[in-house]
Structures are given as structure tokens and as C-alpha cells.
Design a protein around this motif. Structure first.
Motif, PDB file in Angstrom:
ATOM      1  N   ILE A 156      44.971   4.970  71.532  1.00  0.00           N
ATOM      2  CA  ILE A 156      45.978   5.645  72.344  1.00  0.00           C
ATOM      3  C   ILE A 156      45.318   6.334  73.532  1.00  0.00           C
ATOM      4  N   GLU A 157      45.793   6.050  74.728  1.00  0.00           N
ATOM      5  CA  GLU A 157      45.321   6.759  75.912  1.00  0.00           C
ATOM      6  C   GLU A 157      45.870   8.181  75.900  1.00  0.00           C
ATOM      7  N   ILE A 158      45.137   9.105  76.544  1.00  0.00           N
ATOM      8  CA  ILE A 158      45.632  10.468  76.626  1.00  0.00           C
ATOM      9  C   ILE A 158      46.935  10.497  77.420  1.00  0.00           C
ATOM     10  N   ASP A 159      47.784  11.451  77.075  1.00  0.00           N
ATOM     11  CA  ASP A 159      49.075  11.644  77.743  1.00  0.00           C
ATOM     12  C   ASP A 159      49.981  10.418  77.645  1.00  0.00           C
ATOM     13  N   THR A 160      49.929   9.727  76.502  1.00  0.00           N
ATOM     14  CA  THR A 160      50.816   8.592  76.275  1.00  0.00           C
ATOM     15  C   THR A 160      52.170   9.092  75.781  1.00  0.00           C
ATOM     16  N   ASN A 161      53.239   8.693  76.467  1.00  0.00           N
ATOM     17  CA  ASN A 161      54.578   9.151  76.136  1.00  0.00           C
ATOM     18  C   ASN A 161      55.308   8.158  75.250  1.00  0.00           C
ATOM     19  N   VAL A 162      55.892   8.676  74.187  1.00  0.00           N
ATOM     20  CA  VAL A 162      56.836   7.909  73.376  1.00  0.00           C
ATOM     21  C   VAL A 162      58.217   8.494  73.648  1.00  0.00           C
ATOM     22  N   LYS A 163      59.145   7.671  74.103  1.00  0.00           N
ATOM     23  CA  LYS A 163      60.465   8.169  74.489  1.00  0.00           C
ATOM     24  C   LYS A 163      61.514   7.750  73.470  1.00  0.00           C
ATOM     25  N   ARG A 164      62.366   8.704  73.117  1.00  0.00           N
ATOM     26  CA  ARG A 164      63.472   8.461  72.221  1.00  0.00           C
ATOM     27  C   ARG A 164      64.713   9.184  72.749  1.00  0.00           C
ATOM     28  N   THR A 165      65.886   8.610  72.468  1.00  0.00           N
ATOM     29  CA  THR A 165      67.154   9.234  72.845  1.00  0.00           C
ATOM     30  C   THR A 165      67.934   9.572  71.578  1.00  0.00           C
ATOM     31  N   TYR A 166      68.343  10.827  71.487  1.00  0.00           N
ATOM     32  CA  TYR A 166      69.123  11.278  70.343  1.00  0.00           C
ATOM     33  C   TYR A 166      70.468  11.815  70.832  1.00  0.00           C
ATOM     34  N   VAL A 167      71.492  11.726  69.972  1.00  0.00           N
ATOM     35  CA  VAL A 167      72.840  12.158  70.328  1.00  0.00           C
ATOM     36  C   VAL A 167      73.313  13.216  69.330  1.00  0.00           C
ATOM     37  N   THR A 168      73.886  14.302  69.841  1.00  0.00           N
ATOM     38  CA  THR A 168      74.431  15.326  68.954  1.00  0.00           C
ATOM     39  C   THR A 168      75.591  14.754  68.149  1.00  0.00           C
ATOM     40  N   VAL A 169      75.891  15.367  67.003  1.00  0.00           N
ATOM     41  CA  VAL A 169      76.955  14.859  66.131  1.00  0.00           C
ATOM     42  C   VAL A 169      78.113  15.844  65.985  1.00  0.00           C
ATOM     43  N   ASP A 170      77.900  17.103  66.438  1.00  0.00           N
ATOM     44  CA  ASP A 170      78.946  18.118  66.298  1.00  0.00           C
ATOM     45  C   ASP A 170      79.338  18.686  67.655  1.00  0.00           C
ATOM     46  N   LYS A 171      80.556  19.160  67.750  1.00  0.00           N
ATOM     47  CA  LYS A 171      81.008  19.869  68.944  1.00  0.00           C
ATOM     48  C   LYS A 171      80.256  21.195  69.064  1.00  0.00           C
ATOM     49  N   PHE A 172      79.900  21.558  70.267  1.00  0.00           N
ATOM     50  CA  PHE A 172      79.199  22.815  70.564  1.00  0.00           C
ATOM     51  C   PHE A 172      77.904  22.956  69.731  1.00  0.00           C
ATOM     52  N   GLN A 173      77.268  21.830  69.484  1.00  0.00           N
ATOM     53  CA  GLN A 173      76.009  21.853  68.724  1.00  0.00           C
ATOM     54  C   GLN A 173      74.939  22.581  69.529  1.00  0.00           C
ATOM     55  N   LYS A 174      74.271  23.537  68.887  1.00  0.00           N
ATOM     56  CA  LYS A 174      73.320  24.398  69.586  1.00  0.00           C
ATOM     57  C   LYS A 174      71.878  23.909  69.510  1.00  0.00           C
ATOM     58  N   SER A 175      71.567  23.110  68.534  1.00  0.00           N
ATOM     59  CA  SER A 175      70.183  22.654  68.388  1.00  0.00           C
ATOM     60  C   SER A 175      70.149  21.278  67.735  1.00  0.00           C
ATOM     61  N   LEU A 176      68.992  20.641  67.834  1.00  0.00           N
ATOM     62  CA  LEU A 176      68.772  19.313  67.259  1.00  0.00           C
ATOM     63  C   LEU A 176      67.405  19.321  66.606  1.00  0.00           C
ATOM     64  N   ASP A 177      67.330  18.874  65.371  1.00  0.00           N
ATOM     65  CA  ASP A 177      66.065  18.862  64.631  1.00  0.00           C
ATOM     66  C   ASP A 177      65.417  17.487  64.702  1.00  0.00           C
ATOM     67  N   LEU A 178      64.108  17.491  64.945  1.00  0.00           N
ATOM     68  CA  LEU A 178      63.326  16.254  64.993  1.00  0.00           C
ATOM     69  C   LEU A 178      62.128  16.432  64.073  1.00  0.00           C
ATOM     70  N   SER A 179      62.096  15.681  62.991  1.00  0.00           N
ATOM     71  CA  SER A 179      61.000  15.779  62.027  1.00  0.00           C
ATOM     72  C   SER A 179      59.887  14.798  62.397  1.00  0.00           C
ATOM     73  N   LEU A 180      58.635  15.233  62.219  1.00  0.00           N
ATOM     74  CA  LEU A 180      57.470  14.400  62.513  1.00  0.00           C
ATOM     75  C   LEU A 180      56.771  14.062  61.205  1.00  0.00           C
ATOM     76  N   PHE A 181      56.496  12.762  61.003  1.00  0.00           N
ATOM     77  CA  PHE A 181      55.885  12.293  59.762  1.00  0.00           C
ATOM     78  C   PHE A 181      54.574  11.565  60.058  1.00  0.00           C
ATOM     79  N   ALA A 182      53.692  11.582  59.068  1.00  0.00           N
ATOM     80  CA  ALA A 182      52.451  10.803  59.122  1.00  0.00           C
ATOM     81  C   ALA A 182      52.336  10.012  57.835  1.00  0.00           C
ATOM     82  N   SER A 183      51.848   8.777  57.931  1.00  0.00           N
ATOM     83  CA  SER A 183      51.721   7.926  56.755  1.00  0.00           C
ATOM     84  C   SER A 183      50.347   7.263  56.736  1.00  0.00           C
TER      85      SER A 183
END
Length: 427
Positions: free
Chosen positions: A333-360
Motif C-alpha cells: 500500500i502506498e502512503i495516503d491511499t484512499n479507500v472510498k465508500r458511500t453510506y446512506v442514513t436509514v432514519d429521519k433526522f439521523q444525527k450520526s453514522l457508525d462505521l466499524s473497522l475490522f482486521a482478519s
């Protein structure tokens, strides 16, 4: 819409600082070093790096280049490579002035530009294409560094009053009586001045041989790997690298590799960290140790998904807990390599979104809770101006540096505040 101005990465941020201070916090001993940017010249190899003064330790007049570790009483959390807390805020260190240096990389950088002990320039590791291994032998007190299997006994100063009281409380006998009854009666004896003398044979058999054998197994495993078949040099750094016994052991066990031992092995890491801090981009690529990713819920596919994971979400059959792979283990992996993802809220007036990071530890994990998979932590993306409409959140996960960083913004370009919560069971 123009792309939002994302925060600078740690690799670029440090190019603008005049001074860099490195702190090497060890379990037993610690050290610091610093240098002005004008004192670091990678072209000529001239490095004027200032370290803490040597510390005189114990009654035997040993001199240590590190000082005993002590912890301040309070301060802010300073995340280390595993996200655990160290203390920093009392020293005025803020996030944009802080970067983690990995010990093997720091030692490697130092050894590329500093002459090694008793060798000319042809013995350096800086030639392009050179494959070498950094072996960090950690913290060992001066007595172990000075050990020679052909020398006399090793002498250790003991807090005799405390030990005598402990022996009598637990065994109803003095330390001298216990030593005379033990299995190593010929190799241990006490003398005036509160010293315990250990024969060189016993030190070698019980202390050095088991340690050296484990080191040999690990180094041999790495060298025998297909990707490391061309390793021609081994760099020894850390306190135990000063031991003549360990040096001779490496030369005997690894005759096909040239052994490189820099001067003042104790300070290779902290000095190399200063050099790295002035130019973090000197390490241009890193190899992913694990497979990294997040969890997501794709449309359920009967041919590949487990029926037990089937859920109906907004009227759509989905499979929950699927491992969304960002990078596979072994990826360069080169330094400053970007992985891009798009997420969509599921509730009206949703204040936050959780993104879990895993390693395997698997190259191609399927689900985030299978064997070998560990949750590193959770990113909490705080959304600006929540509305009734569902929002699309663009997330950039930056890999290739010594830390993984995340930036996120909504469709209008407004950046999200991000908080990270580490898990204690990270690999």
C-alpha cells in the motif's frame, strides 16, 4: 460541486515543522531525542540529533543511554499504535503535532544513513533493491548486554533486606539457606555488598539459550518465507544487540546473511524516529499485515450467503455482517491511499453514522464474526444539520501511513466530526 478540503494527512503535515522530538517509551527504560530540520541532511548523511544524557544506573557503575520509565500522573490520552492510552496533553501535544513512528521503520531509516560499527560504506543497507531484516531485541539491562559466556560470573545487586524478609515470611528460611537447597547450588552464591553471583554457565543455560532459540525460530520463519527469499542482511537493534553472545549466536545461525550492528543500538529507534518525523514520506509503501475492512449488508444472494444472516431491511432481503474488504493481507500500500465508500442514513433526522473497522488473519474473510476476524474499533461520524431526508455520506479511509485515518462529508460537502472508539482485543 467542488470536493471538500479534507484535513492533511500525517505524512504531509510534518514537512512544515522546524523541530521534531521523538519519545521512546519502553516498559523499563525510555529515551527522547530531537533535532532541527537544518540538522538533518539525508543527502550527506550528516545527522545532528540530540539525545538525553546517559544515566548512571546501580552500584556497578553501568551507564545506560536510556532512563527508567516513569508515568506522569495526569494528562490527555495519546493513542499508540494499538490505540491504547498514553499521556500527552500536559506537555501541550495536540493531534496535528503528533505522529506514530513504527520501531522497525525508525531503526531501518537510522541504519541507512549512519555508519555501522567497524564497517565501511559498502556495508550499508541503503542500496536500492536491498532486502534486509530489522531485529529489535528490546530492553535489557547493562549486565545482560555485557554478558560473555567465556567470562566470570554475572553479578546482580539485590535489595537484600526486602528479599530476606520475603523469604522468611514465605519459606521460614533465609535466602542463603534457600539457595543452598536449590537445584543450582553450584551456580548461585551471595557475597558481601548485597550481590547475587550467577555462573556464566547458568546464565547461558537458563537465560540466554531459551531466548536465543526463540529468536532464531522467529527469524528463520521470516527468512524462509517466499516473499523474503532475498534477505541478505540482518540489522540488530535494541538493548540486547549489544551482547557479544547474541552477536556471535546470529553469525553462527545465519551465515548467509550479513550482520549489521549500528553504534549505540539502544538509540537507533529514537534517533530514527526523529529522522522519520522530519520526512514521513521516506517510507513510501507498507505491506498490510492483516486484511482490513468494514461490515455491510448487501442484497441477499441465496447462492453465496448464509440463510441465518438474512434480514429484511426497508423491504429488501439483505445479508448482515458481511466483510467489506478494503485491503487484503500482503497488499503493498502506498502512503495516503484512499479507500472510498458511500453510506446512506436509514432514519429521519439521523444525527450520526457508525462505521466499524475490522482486521482478519484470513486473506478473503466472508463475515465479520468468523474465526480470525477482530473488530479494531468504531468510527462515529457526526452528521451536520440532520434533516428528514435520507443523506448520502462519502467516506474516505486513508491507509498506508502509520495510522489509519477517516474523513467524511455529506452531499453538500460539509465535513463530519469523527470520533473513534478502540476495542481492547485488537490484534
Amino acid at each position: 460541486m467542488d470536493a471538500p478540503n479534507l484535513p492533511e494527512s500525517s505524512s504531509k503535515l510534518f514537512d512544515n515543522f522546524e523541530y521534531v522530538v521523538a519519545i521512546d517509551i519502553g516498559t523499563i527504560y525510555s529515551a527522547f531525542a530531537f533535532a532541527h530540520k537544518d540538522d538533518i541532511n539525508f543527502d550527506t548523511g550528516e545527522m545532528n540529533i540530540i539525545c538525553n544524557q546517559p544515566w548512571h544506573c546501580g552500584k556497578a557503575n553501568f551507564i545506560s543511554l536510556k532512563t527508567p520509565t516513569c508515568i506522569p500522573s495526569e494528562g490527555m490520552v495519546l493513542p499508540d499504535v494499538n490505540g491504547r492510552s498514553l499521556l500527552a496533553e500536559t506537555a501541550g501535544i495536540t493531534d496535528n503535532h503528533l505522529i506514530i513512528a513504527l520501531e522497525p521503520e525508525a531503526a531501518s531509516i537510522y541504519c541507512q544513513y549512519v555508519k555501522t560499527r567497524g564497517n565501511d560504506d559498502t556495508f550499508k543497507v541503503s542500496k536500492p533493491g536491498t532486502q534486509y531484516m530489522v531485529v529489535d531485541l528490546g530492553e535489557f539491562e547493562a549486565a545482560k548486554k555485557a554478558f560473555d559466556q567465556n567470562s566470570d560470573d554475572m553479578s546482580i545487586s539485590l535489595p537484600t533486606i526486602f528479599i530476606e524478609a520475603l523469604c522468611k515470611a514465605m519459606h521460614l528460611e533465609s535466602l542463603q539457606q534457600i539457595l543452598h537447597q536449590g537445584p543450582h547450588i553450584g551456580g548461585l552464591h551471595l557475597s558481601a555488598g548485597n550481590f547475587l553471583h550467577i555462573s556464566s554457565e547458568l546464565v547461558k543455560e537458563k537465560l540466554f539459550d531459551p531466548t536465543a532459540e526463540k529468536i532464531e525460530q522467529l527469524v528463520s520463519t521470516v527468512i524462509s518465507s517466499t516473499n523474503n527469499a532475498n534477505i541478505t542482511k540482518i540489522l540488530l537493534v535494541g538493548g540486547l544487540a549489544e551482547s557479544k553472545y547474541i552477536q556471535d549466536f546470529f553469525r553462527l545461525k545465519f551465515p548467509l546473511q550479513t550482520l549489521i550492528i549500528p553504534r549505540k543500538t539502544d538509540l537507533c529507534v529514537v534517533k530514527g524516529a526523529v529522522m522519520f518525523g522530519h520526512t514521513p514520506t521516506r517510507i513510501s509503501h507498507r505491506v498490510s499485515r492483516y486484511t482490513y475492512g468494514s461490515n455491510f449488508s448487501p442484497t441477499f444472494d441465496n447462492s453465496i450467503h448464509d440463510e441465518k444472516r438474512k434480514r429484511i431491511i426497508d423491504g429488501v432481503d439483505r445479508c448482515v455482517g458481511v466483510f467489506d474488504i478494503f485491503f487484503k493481507m500482503g497488499t503493498v500500500i502506498e502512503i495516503d491511499t484512499n479507500v472510498k465508500r458511500t453510506y446512506v442514513t436509514v432514519d429521519k433526522f439521523q444525527k450520526s453514522l457508525d462505521l466499524s473497522l475490522f482486521a482478519s488473519t484470513k486473506e478473503n474473510p466472508t463475515y465479520t464474526n468468523e474465526e480470525g476476524c477482530t473488530k479494531i474499533g468504531d468510527y462515529v461520524l457526526v452528521l451536520q444539520n440532520p434533516t428528514e431526508e435520507l443523506k448520502r455520506i462519502e467516506v474516505n479511509i486513508v491507509f498506508g501511513n502509520t495510522e489509519i485515518s477517516v474523513h467524511a462529508h455529506d452531499a453538500s460537502g460539509k465535513l463530519c466530526d469523527i470520533y473513534f472508539h478502540y476495542h481492547d482485543n485488537i490484534p
